[in-house]
Design a protein around this motif. Sequence first.
Motif, PDB file in Angstrom:
ATOM      1  N   TYR A  28       0.008  10.256  -3.393  1.00 42.37           N
ATOM      2  CA  TYR A  28      -1.415  10.088  -3.678  1.00 42.37           C
ATOM      3  C   TYR A  28      -2.028   9.337  -2.513  1.00 42.37           C
ATOM      4  CZ  TYR A  28      -1.004  11.411  -8.633  1.00 42.37           C
ATOM      5  OH  TYR A  28      -0.813  12.081  -9.800  1.00 42.37           O
ATOM      6  N   ASP A  29      -3.346   9.313  -2.430  1.00 40.42           N
ATOM      7  CA  ASP A  29      -4.032   8.644  -1.326  1.00 40.42           C
ATOM      8  C   ASP A  29      -3.920   7.128  -1.366  1.00 40.42           C
ATOM      9  OD1 ASP A  29      -4.749  11.141  -0.576  1.00 40.42           O
ATOM     10  OD2 ASP A  29      -6.894  10.909  -0.919  1.00 40.42           O
ATOM     11  N   MET A  30      -3.610   6.565  -2.520  1.00 42.67           N
ATOM     12  CA  MET A  30      -3.487   5.108  -2.639  1.00 42.67           C
ATOM     13  C   MET A  30      -2.539   4.758  -3.770  1.00 42.67           C
ATOM     14  SD  MET A  30      -7.072   4.020  -4.455  1.00 42.67           S
ATOM     15  CE  MET A  30      -6.543   2.403  -4.938  1.00 42.67           C
ATOM     16  N   ILE A  31      -2.227   3.489  -3.895  1.00 43.93           N
ATOM     17  CA  ILE A  31      -1.336   3.008  -4.937  1.00 43.93           C
ATOM     18  C   ILE A  31      -1.907   3.371  -6.310  1.00 43.93           C
ATOM     19  CG2 ILE A  31      -2.395   0.707  -4.995  1.00 43.93           C
ATOM     20  CD1 ILE A  31       0.411  -0.448  -5.521  1.00 43.93           C
ATOM     21  N   THR A  32      -1.049   3.743  -7.228  1.00 46.02           N
ATOM     22  CA  THR A  32      -1.485   4.074  -8.580  1.00 46.02           C
ATOM     23  C   THR A  32      -1.488   2.805  -9.436  1.00 46.02           C
ATOM     24  OG1 THR A  32       0.770   4.546  -9.293  1.00 46.02           O
ATOM     25  CG2 THR A  32      -0.517   6.405  -8.430  1.00 46.02           C
ATOM     26  N   PRO A  33      -2.274   2.783 -10.510  1.00 47.63           N
ATOM     27  CA  PRO A  33      -2.265   1.612 -11.396  1.00 47.63           C
ATOM     28  C   PRO A  33      -0.871   1.309 -11.966  1.00 47.63           C
ATOM     29  CG  PRO A  33      -4.204   2.931 -11.828  1.00 47.63           C
ATOM     30  CD  PRO A  33      -3.340   3.725 -10.872  1.00 47.63           C
ATOM     31  N   SER A  34      -0.103   2.334 -12.288  1.00 47.67           N
ATOM     32  CA  SER A  34       1.239   2.077 -12.826  1.00 47.67           C
ATOM     33  C   SER A  34       2.156   1.478 -11.758  1.00 47.67           C
ATOM     34  CB  SER A  34       1.853   3.340 -13.428  1.00 47.67           C
ATOM     35  OG  SER A  34       1.984   4.345 -12.459  1.00 47.67           O
ATOM     36  N   ALA A  35       2.000   1.894 -10.498  1.00 47.29           N
ATOM     37  CA  ALA A  35       2.788   1.294  -9.416  1.00 47.29           C
ATOM     38  C   ALA A  35       2.367  -0.158  -9.196  1.00 47.29           C
ATOM     39  CB  ALA A  35       2.623   2.091  -8.130  1.00 47.29           C
ATOM     40  N   ALA A  36       1.070  -0.435  -9.284  1.00 46.07           N
ATOM     41  CA  ALA A  36       0.586  -1.813  -9.137  1.00 46.07           C
ATOM     42  C   ALA A  36       1.121  -2.686 -10.276  1.00 46.07           C
ATOM     43  CB  ALA A  36      -0.940  -1.831  -9.119  1.00 46.07           C
ATOM     44  N   ARG A  37       1.138  -2.142 -11.475  1.00 51.21           N
ATOM     45  CA  ARG A  37       1.689  -2.880 -12.627  1.00 51.21           C
ATOM     46  C   ARG A  37       3.177  -3.148 -12.424  1.00 51.21           C
ATOM     47  NH1 ARG A  37      -0.562  -0.040 -16.047  1.00 51.21           N
ATOM     48  NH2 ARG A  37       1.057   1.521 -16.316  1.00 51.21           N
ATOM     49  N   VAL A  52      -2.501  -5.910 -17.081  1.00 50.30           N
ATOM     50  CA  VAL A  52      -3.589  -4.937 -17.123  1.00 50.30           C
ATOM     51  C   VAL A  52      -4.224  -4.939 -15.733  1.00 50.30           C
ATOM     52  CG1 VAL A  52      -5.783  -4.309 -18.183  1.00 50.30           C
ATOM     53  CG2 VAL A  52      -4.003  -5.407 -19.564  1.00 50.30           C
ATOM     54  N   ILE A  53      -4.239  -3.796 -15.083  1.00 46.16           N
ATOM     55  CA  ILE A  53      -4.818  -3.682 -13.743  1.00 46.16           C
ATOM     56  C   ILE A  53      -6.330  -3.522 -13.884  1.00 46.16           C
ATOM     57  CG2 ILE A  53      -4.831  -2.376 -11.578  1.00 46.16           C
ATOM     58  CD1 ILE A  53      -2.148  -3.822 -12.257  1.00 46.16           C
ATOM     59  N   ASP A  54      -7.077  -4.404 -13.235  1.00 47.99           N
ATOM     60  CA  ASP A  54      -8.542  -4.359 -13.297  1.00 47.99           C
ATOM     61  C   ASP A  54      -9.149  -3.614 -12.112  1.00 47.99           C
ATOM     62  OD1 ASP A  54      -8.640  -5.952 -15.652  1.00 47.99           O
ATOM     63  OD2 ASP A  54      -8.326  -7.742 -14.427  1.00 47.99           O
ATOM     64  N   ARG A  55      -8.621  -3.864 -10.907  1.00 44.66           N
ATOM     65  CA  ARG A  55      -9.194  -3.263  -9.710  1.00 44.66           C
ATOM     66  C   ARG A  55      -8.138  -3.246  -8.616  1.00 44.66           C
ATOM     67  NH1 ARG A  55     -13.702  -6.577  -8.582  1.00 44.66           N
ATOM     68  NH2 ARG A  55     -14.865  -5.248  -9.990  1.00 44.66           N
ATOM     69  N   ILE A 115      -4.683  -6.276  -5.298  1.00 45.49           N
ATOM     70  CA  ILE A 115      -4.587  -5.907  -6.715  1.00 45.49           C
ATOM     71  C   ILE A 115      -5.184  -7.044  -7.534  1.00 45.49           C
ATOM     72  CG2 ILE A 115      -3.026  -5.369  -8.622  1.00 45.49           C
ATOM     73  CD1 ILE A 115      -0.988  -4.471  -6.438  1.00 45.49           C
ATOM     74  N   GLU A 116      -6.181  -6.717  -8.323  1.00 45.60           N
ATOM     75  CA  GLU A 116      -6.767  -7.681  -9.248  1.00 45.60           C
ATOM     76  C   GLU A 116      -6.333  -7.271 -10.643  1.00 45.60           C
ATOM     77  OE1 GLU A 116     -10.958  -8.594  -8.620  1.00 45.60           O
ATOM     78  OE2 GLU A 116     -10.760  -7.721  -6.606  1.00 45.60           O
ATOM     79  N   ALA A 117      -5.743  -8.194 -11.359  1.00 47.43           N
ATOM     80  CA  ALA A 117      -5.198  -7.877 -12.679  1.00 47.43           C
ATOM     81  C   ALA A 117      -5.292  -9.109 -13.571  1.00 47.43           C
ATOM     82  CB  ALA A 117      -3.749  -7.432 -12.553  1.00 47.43           C
ATOM     83  N   HIS A 118      -5.145  -8.875 -14.847  1.00 49.32           N
ATOM     84  CA  HIS A 118      -5.029  -9.976 -15.798  1.00 49.32           C
ATOM     85  C   HIS A 118      -3.903  -9.626 -16.755  1.00 49.32           C
ATOM     86  CE1 HIS A 118      -7.551  -7.218 -18.206  1.00 49.32           C
ATOM     87  NE2 HIS A 118      -7.041  -7.841 -19.262  1.00 49.32           N
ATOM     88  N   PHE A 119      -3.497 -10.581 -17.543  1.00 52.39           N
ATOM     89  CA  PHE A 119      -2.462 -10.294 -18.528  1.00 52.39           C
ATOM     90  C   PHE A 119      -2.988 -10.603 -19.917  1.00 52.39           C
ATOM     91  CE2 PHE A 119      -1.636 -14.610 -17.094  1.00 52.39           C
ATOM     92  CZ  PHE A 119      -1.509 -15.319 -18.278  1.00 52.39           C
ATOM     93  N   TYR A 148      11.720 -10.949  -9.326  1.00 51.30           N
ATOM     94  CA  TYR A 148      12.976 -10.670 -10.038  1.00 51.30           C
ATOM     95  C   TYR A 148      13.777  -9.582  -9.323  1.00 51.30           C
ATOM     96  CZ  TYR A 148      11.156 -13.454 -13.854  1.00 51.30           C
ATOM     97  OH  TYR A 148      10.658 -14.478 -14.596  1.00 51.30           O
ATOM     98  N   HIS A 149      13.087  -8.604  -8.801  1.00 53.11           N
ATOM     99  CA  HIS A 149      13.711  -7.594  -7.944  1.00 53.11           C
ATOM    100  C   HIS A 149      12.693  -7.264  -6.855  1.00 53.11           C
ATOM    101  CE1 HIS A 149      11.565  -5.271 -11.093  1.00 53.11           C
ATOM    102  NE2 HIS A 149      11.276  -4.469 -10.116  1.00 53.11           N
ATOM    103  N   MET A 150      13.178  -6.818  -5.728  1.00 54.06           N
ATOM    104  CA  MET A 150      12.299  -6.589  -4.577  1.00 54.06           C
ATOM    105  C   MET A 150      11.331  -5.441  -4.862  1.00 54.06           C
ATOM    106  SD  MET A 150      11.185  -7.462  -1.716  1.00 54.06           S
ATOM    107  CE  MET A 150      12.325  -8.754  -1.287  1.00 54.06           C
ATOM    108  N   PRO A 151      10.046  -5.733  -4.905  1.00 50.40           N
ATOM    109  CA  PRO A 151       9.088  -4.643  -5.114  1.00 50.40           C
ATOM    110  C   PRO A 151       9.009  -3.763  -3.863  1.00 50.40           C
ATOM    111  CG  PRO A 151       7.949  -6.748  -4.842  1.00 50.40           C
ATOM    112  CD  PRO A 151       9.409  -7.027  -4.804  1.00 50.40           C
ATOM    113  N   TYR A 152       8.686  -2.524  -4.055  1.00 52.14           N
ATOM    114  CA  TYR A 152       8.585  -1.612  -2.917  1.00 52.14           C
ATOM    115  C   TYR A 152       7.517  -0.570  -3.213  1.00 52.14           C
ATOM    116  CZ  TYR A 152      11.521   1.254  -5.913  1.00 52.14           C
ATOM    117  OH  TYR A 152      12.027   1.952  -6.984  1.00 52.14           O
ATOM    118  N   PHE A 153       7.044   0.053  -2.161  1.00 50.27           N
ATOM    119  CA  PHE A 153       6.033   1.085  -2.276  1.00 50.27           C
ATOM    120  C   PHE A 153       6.687   2.447  -2.296  1.00 50.27           C
ATOM    121  CE2 PHE A 153       3.385  -2.196  -0.086  1.00 50.27           C
ATOM    122  CZ  PHE A 153       2.510  -2.410  -1.123  1.00 50.27           C
TER     123      PHE A 153
END
Length: 153
Positions: A28-37, A52-55, A115-119, A148-153
């Motif tokens: 995709y052209d940019m990170i998806t909300p599920s990937a950001a989460r 919850v991903i806001d922006r 990534i702007e998010a809240h919980f 907890y584990h190395m995040p990756y794109f």
Amino acid sequence: MSHGVRVRVWGELALFSRPEMKVERCSYDMITPSAARGLLEAIYWHPGMRWVIDRISVQKPIRFTSIRRNEVKSKVMGSKMLKAMNGSMDPVYISTKEDIAQRAALLLRDVEYIIEAHFAMTDCSAEGDNAGKFKDIINARLRKGACYHMPYF
């Protein structure tokens, strides 16, 4: 009290796979909300809260690059491994040209996002869990760069 966070993330290459592209990987052209989460869950996850991903803000121009890689088409079956463990002399490796396929991938390069998010609290939170406690833990982990584990794109 705000339960939100702003996290700046970046990397050299990224792939957010489009499901309609079956064999060849295309991002995709940019990170998806599920990937950001998933990235935020790598930093802090608890059953008593959910992200919850806001922006998502794209900080660098969207640029693609393509790569070719070798993939193995077949798998070593578990039954073959079990036989080998029990003394069979059958080979349990893949090394023939017929089992290798070259695939293309269209990746993003030199990415950066905010990534702007809240919980939100969930029903699985314990008696001592509260939003302030989670916020303090999250901020401490972000300052230290802990995950907890190395995040990756």
